[in-house]
Scaffold this motif. Structure first.
Motif, PDB file in Angstrom:
ATOM      1  N   ALA A  79      47.205  -2.569  -4.499  1.00 26.67           N
ATOM      2  CA  ALA A  79      48.128  -3.707  -4.459  1.00 26.67           C
ATOM      3  C   ALA A  79      49.563  -3.229  -4.279  1.00 26.67           C
ATOM      4  O   ALA A  79      50.348  -3.852  -3.547  1.00 26.67           O
ATOM      5  N   GLU A  80      49.925  -2.117  -4.929  1.00 26.28           N
ATOM      6  CA  GLU A  80      51.275  -1.565  -4.772  1.00 26.28           C
ATOM      7  C   GLU A  80      51.508  -1.120  -3.333  1.00 26.28           C
ATOM      8  O   GLU A  80      52.583  -1.335  -2.770  1.00 26.28           O
ATOM      9  N   TYR A  81      50.496  -0.505  -2.738  1.00 27.49           N
ATOM     10  CA  TYR A  81      50.603  -0.085  -1.338  1.00 27.49           C
ATOM     11  C   TYR A  81      50.870  -1.294  -0.436  1.00 27.49           C
ATOM     12  O   TYR A  81      51.780  -1.256   0.401  1.00 27.49           O
ATOM     13  N   GLU A  82      50.101  -2.365  -0.613  1.00 28.68           N
ATOM     14  CA  GLU A  82      50.292  -3.562   0.218  1.00 28.68           C
ATOM     15  C   GLU A  82      51.686  -4.150   0.005  1.00 28.68           C
ATOM     16  O   GLU A  82      52.342  -4.560   0.958  1.00 28.68           O
ATOM     17  N   ARG A  83      52.123  -4.196  -1.241  1.00 27.75           N
ATOM     18  CA  ARG A  83      53.465  -4.733  -1.533  1.00 27.75           C
ATOM     19  C   ARG A  83      54.535  -3.901  -0.848  1.00 27.75           C
ATOM     20  O   ARG A  83      55.432  -4.429  -0.179  1.00 27.75           O
ATOM     21  N   LEU A  84      54.461  -2.572  -0.986  1.00 30.37           N
ATOM     22  CA  LEU A  84      55.452  -1.683  -0.372  1.00 30.37           C
ATOM     23  C   LEU A  84      55.427  -1.794   1.148  1.00 30.37           C
ATOM     24  O   LEU A  84      56.470  -1.798   1.803  1.00 30.37           O
ATOM     25  N   ARG A  85      54.235  -1.890   1.712  1.00 29.34           N
ATOM     26  CA  ARG A  85      54.103  -2.029   3.169  1.00 29.34           C
ATOM     27  C   ARG A  85      54.757  -3.334   3.619  1.00 29.34           C
ATOM     28  O   ARG A  85      55.527  -3.356   4.580  1.00 29.34           O
ATOM     29  N   ASN A  86      54.500  -4.423   2.905  1.00 33.05           N
ATOM     30  CA  ASN A  86      55.081  -5.721   3.253  1.00 33.05           C
ATOM     31  C   ASN A  86      56.599  -5.747   3.086  1.00 33.05           C
ATOM     32  O   ASN A  86      57.282  -6.483   3.788  1.00 33.05           O
ATOM     33  N   GLU A  87      57.110  -4.961   2.146  1.00 31.52           N
ATOM     34  CA  GLU A  87      58.557  -4.903   1.917  1.00 31.52           C
ATOM     35  C   GLU A  87      59.265  -3.957   2.886  1.00 31.52           C
ATOM     36  O   GLU A  87      60.486  -3.889   2.894  1.00 31.52           O
ATOM     37  N   GLY A  88      58.504  -3.213   3.696  1.00 28.59           N
ATOM     38  CA  GLY A  88      59.123  -2.249   4.618  1.00 28.59           C
ATOM     39  C   GLY A  88      59.767  -1.095   3.883  1.00 28.59           C
ATOM     40  O   GLY A  88      60.860  -0.649   4.234  1.00 28.59           O
ATOM     41  N   ALA A  89      59.093  -0.583   2.874  1.00 28.20           N
ATOM     42  CA  ALA A  89      59.672   0.414   1.966  1.00 28.20           C
ATOM     43  C   ALA A  89      59.662   1.845   2.485  1.00 28.20           C
ATOM     44  O   ALA A  89      59.879   2.769   1.718  1.00 28.20           O
ATOM     45  N   GLY A  90      59.429   2.081   3.740  1.00 28.44           N
ATOM     46  CA  GLY A  90      59.499   3.449   4.259  1.00 28.44           C
ATOM     47  C   GLY A  90      58.299   4.294   3.890  1.00 28.44           C
ATOM     48  O   GLY A  90      58.440   5.376   3.321  1.00 28.44           O
ATOM     49  N   LEU A  91      57.107   3.814   4.211  1.00 30.24           N
ATOM     50  CA  LEU A  91      55.886   4.560   3.890  1.00 30.24           C
ATOM     51  C   LEU A  91      55.850   5.864   4.664  1.00 30.24           C
ATOM     52  O   LEU A  91      55.949   5.887   5.882  1.00 30.24           O
ATOM     53  N   ALA A  92      55.708   6.972   3.929  1.00 32.02           N
ATOM     54  CA  ALA A  92      55.587   8.288   4.542  1.00 32.02           C
ATOM     55  C   ALA A  92      54.131   8.698   4.647  1.00 32.02           C
ATOM     56  O   ALA A  92      53.730   9.377   5.587  1.00 32.02           O
ATOM     57  N   VAL A  93      53.331   8.317   3.656  1.00 34.14           N
ATOM     58  CA  VAL A  93      51.883   8.568   3.648  1.00 34.14           C
ATOM     59  C   VAL A  93      51.227   7.267   3.229  1.00 34.14           C
ATOM     60  O   VAL A  93      51.503   6.742   2.148  1.00 34.14           O
ATOM     61  N   THR A  94      50.372   6.731   4.098  1.00 36.54           N
ATOM     62  CA  THR A  94      49.670   5.498   3.759  1.00 36.54           C
ATOM     63  C   THR A  94      48.618   5.804   2.702  1.00 36.54           C
ATOM     64  O   THR A  94      48.312   6.960   2.424  1.00 36.54           O
ATOM     65  N   LEU A  95      48.055   4.768   2.134  1.00 40.43           N
ATOM     66  CA  LEU A  95      47.074   4.919   1.057  1.00 40.43           C
ATOM     67  C   LEU A  95      45.917   5.796   1.525  1.00 40.43           C
ATOM     68  O   LEU A  95      45.284   5.523   2.535  1.00 40.43           O
ATOM     69  N   GLN A  96      45.691   6.867   0.785  1.00 43.00           N
ATOM     70  CA  GLN A  96      44.585   7.773   1.108  1.00 43.00           C
ATOM     71  C   GLN A  96      43.994   8.318  -0.173  1.00 43.00           C
ATOM     72  O   GLN A  96      44.661   8.360  -1.204  1.00 43.00           O
ATOM     73  N   GLN A  97      42.742   8.733  -0.090  1.00 36.92           N
ATOM     74  CA  GLN A  97      42.078   9.326  -1.247  1.00 36.92           C
ATOM     75  C   GLN A  97      41.893  10.816  -1.002  1.00 36.92           C
ATOM     76  O   GLN A  97      41.360  11.230   0.025  1.00 36.92           O
ATOM     77  N   GLU A  98      42.361  11.611  -1.963  1.00 33.24           N
ATOM     78  CA  GLU A  98      42.193  13.056  -1.891  1.00 33.24           C
ATOM     79  C   GLU A  98      40.767  13.416  -2.296  1.00 33.24           C
ATOM     80  O   GLU A  98      40.123  12.663  -3.037  1.00 33.24           O
ATOM     81  N   PRO A  99      40.264  14.577  -1.853  1.00 33.67           N
ATOM     82  CA  PRO A  99      38.888  14.964  -2.178  1.00 33.67           C
ATOM     83  C   PRO A  99      38.606  15.030  -3.682  1.00 33.67           C
ATOM     84  O   PRO A  99      37.484  14.804  -4.110  1.00 33.67           O
ATOM     85  N   TRP A 100      39.608  15.313  -4.490  1.00 34.41           N
ATOM     86  CA  TRP A 100      39.413  15.419  -5.943  1.00 34.41           C
ATOM     87  C   TRP A 100      39.501  14.067  -6.638  1.00 34.41           C
ATOM     88  O   TRP A 100      39.388  13.974  -7.841  1.00 34.41           O
ATOM     89  N   GLY A 101      39.703  12.977  -5.873  1.00 30.95           N
ATOM     90  CA  GLY A 101      39.616  11.641  -6.439  1.00 30.95           C
ATOM     91  C   GLY A 101      40.911  10.886  -6.564  1.00 30.95           C
ATOM     92  O   GLY A 101      40.897   9.692  -6.846  1.00 30.95           O
ATOM     93  N   GLU A 102      42.027  11.516  -6.356  1.00 34.67           N
ATOM     94  CA  GLU A 102      43.315  10.858  -6.534  1.00 34.67           C
ATOM     95  C   GLU A 102      43.642   9.989  -5.322  1.00 34.67           C
ATOM     96  O   GLU A 102      43.500  10.423  -4.187  1.00 34.67           O
ATOM     97  N   LEU A 103      44.077   8.750  -5.580  1.00 37.00           N
ATOM     98  CA  LEU A 103      44.611   7.902  -4.522  1.00 37.00           C
ATOM     99  C   LEU A 103      46.107   8.157  -4.447  1.00 37.00           C
ATOM    100  O   LEU A 103      46.780   8.264  -5.484  1.00 37.00           O
ATOM    101  N   VAL A 104      46.641   8.258  -3.242  1.00 31.70           N
ATOM    102  CA  VAL A 104      48.036   8.652  -3.054  1.00 31.70           C
ATOM    103  C   VAL A 104      48.709   7.756  -2.020  1.00 31.70           C
ATOM    104  O   VAL A 104      48.130   7.431  -0.990  1.00 31.70           O
ATOM    105  N   VAL A 105      49.961   7.392  -2.312  1.00 29.87           N
ATOM    106  CA  VAL A 105      50.859   6.726  -1.370  1.00 29.87           C
ATOM    107  C   VAL A 105      52.204   7.418  -1.515  1.00 29.87           C
ATOM    108  O   VAL A 105      52.625   7.736  -2.638  1.00 29.87           O
TER     109      VAL A 105
END
Length: 126
Positions: A79-105
């Motif tokens: 939800a934070e990713y969608e909010r930031l994307r909608n606000e034009g917050a300067g996404l450098a890395v879109t929502l992704q899941q690392e192999p060890w389980g961490e979601l990152v934006v």
């Protein structure tokens, strides 16, 4: 030693621009505002941020802090990713899941400060 609070000081070209980014997109509030220094905090466990104007005579005009990432562990990252994307917050890395389980934006502020939002999700099969 008993640490009762913590802060990270970031030297930036335009503290006001960084402050607007952190208050608009990441829920920080200003607690100290000066021409050359802005201190930001939140009411949760986030570290306080101190934005200090770069002394151009001493440091020159750089793109921003090097190899500095402000990392915030959050819940509800999708939800934070969608909010930031909608606000034009300067996404450098879109929502992704690392192999060890961490979601990152990752987002980047106008001074080049990189902010990484993370949420732990157990990897498949764990």
């Amino acid at each position: 030693m008993n640490v009762v609070s913590s802060a990270v000081s970031l030297t930036v070209t335009d503290p006001a621009a960084s402050s607007r980014f952190f208050t608009t997109h990441l829920g920080f509030r200003e607690v100290v505002v000066d021409e050359d220094v802005v201190e930001l905090c939140r009411d949760d466990a986030a570290v306080d941020l101190v934005l200090v104007r770069r002394d151009l005579e001493q440091h020159g005009l750089g793109q921003g802090p090097t190899d500095v990432i402000v990392s915030l562990a959050v819940t509800g990252i999708a939800a934070e990713y969608e909010r930031l994307r909608n606000e034009g917050a300067g996404l450098a890395v879109t929502l992704q899941q690392e192999p060890w389980g961490e979601l990152v934006v990752r987002v980047t502020d106008p001074n080049g400060v990189v902010v990484q939002l993370t949420e732990w999700v157990p990897p498949t099969g764990a």
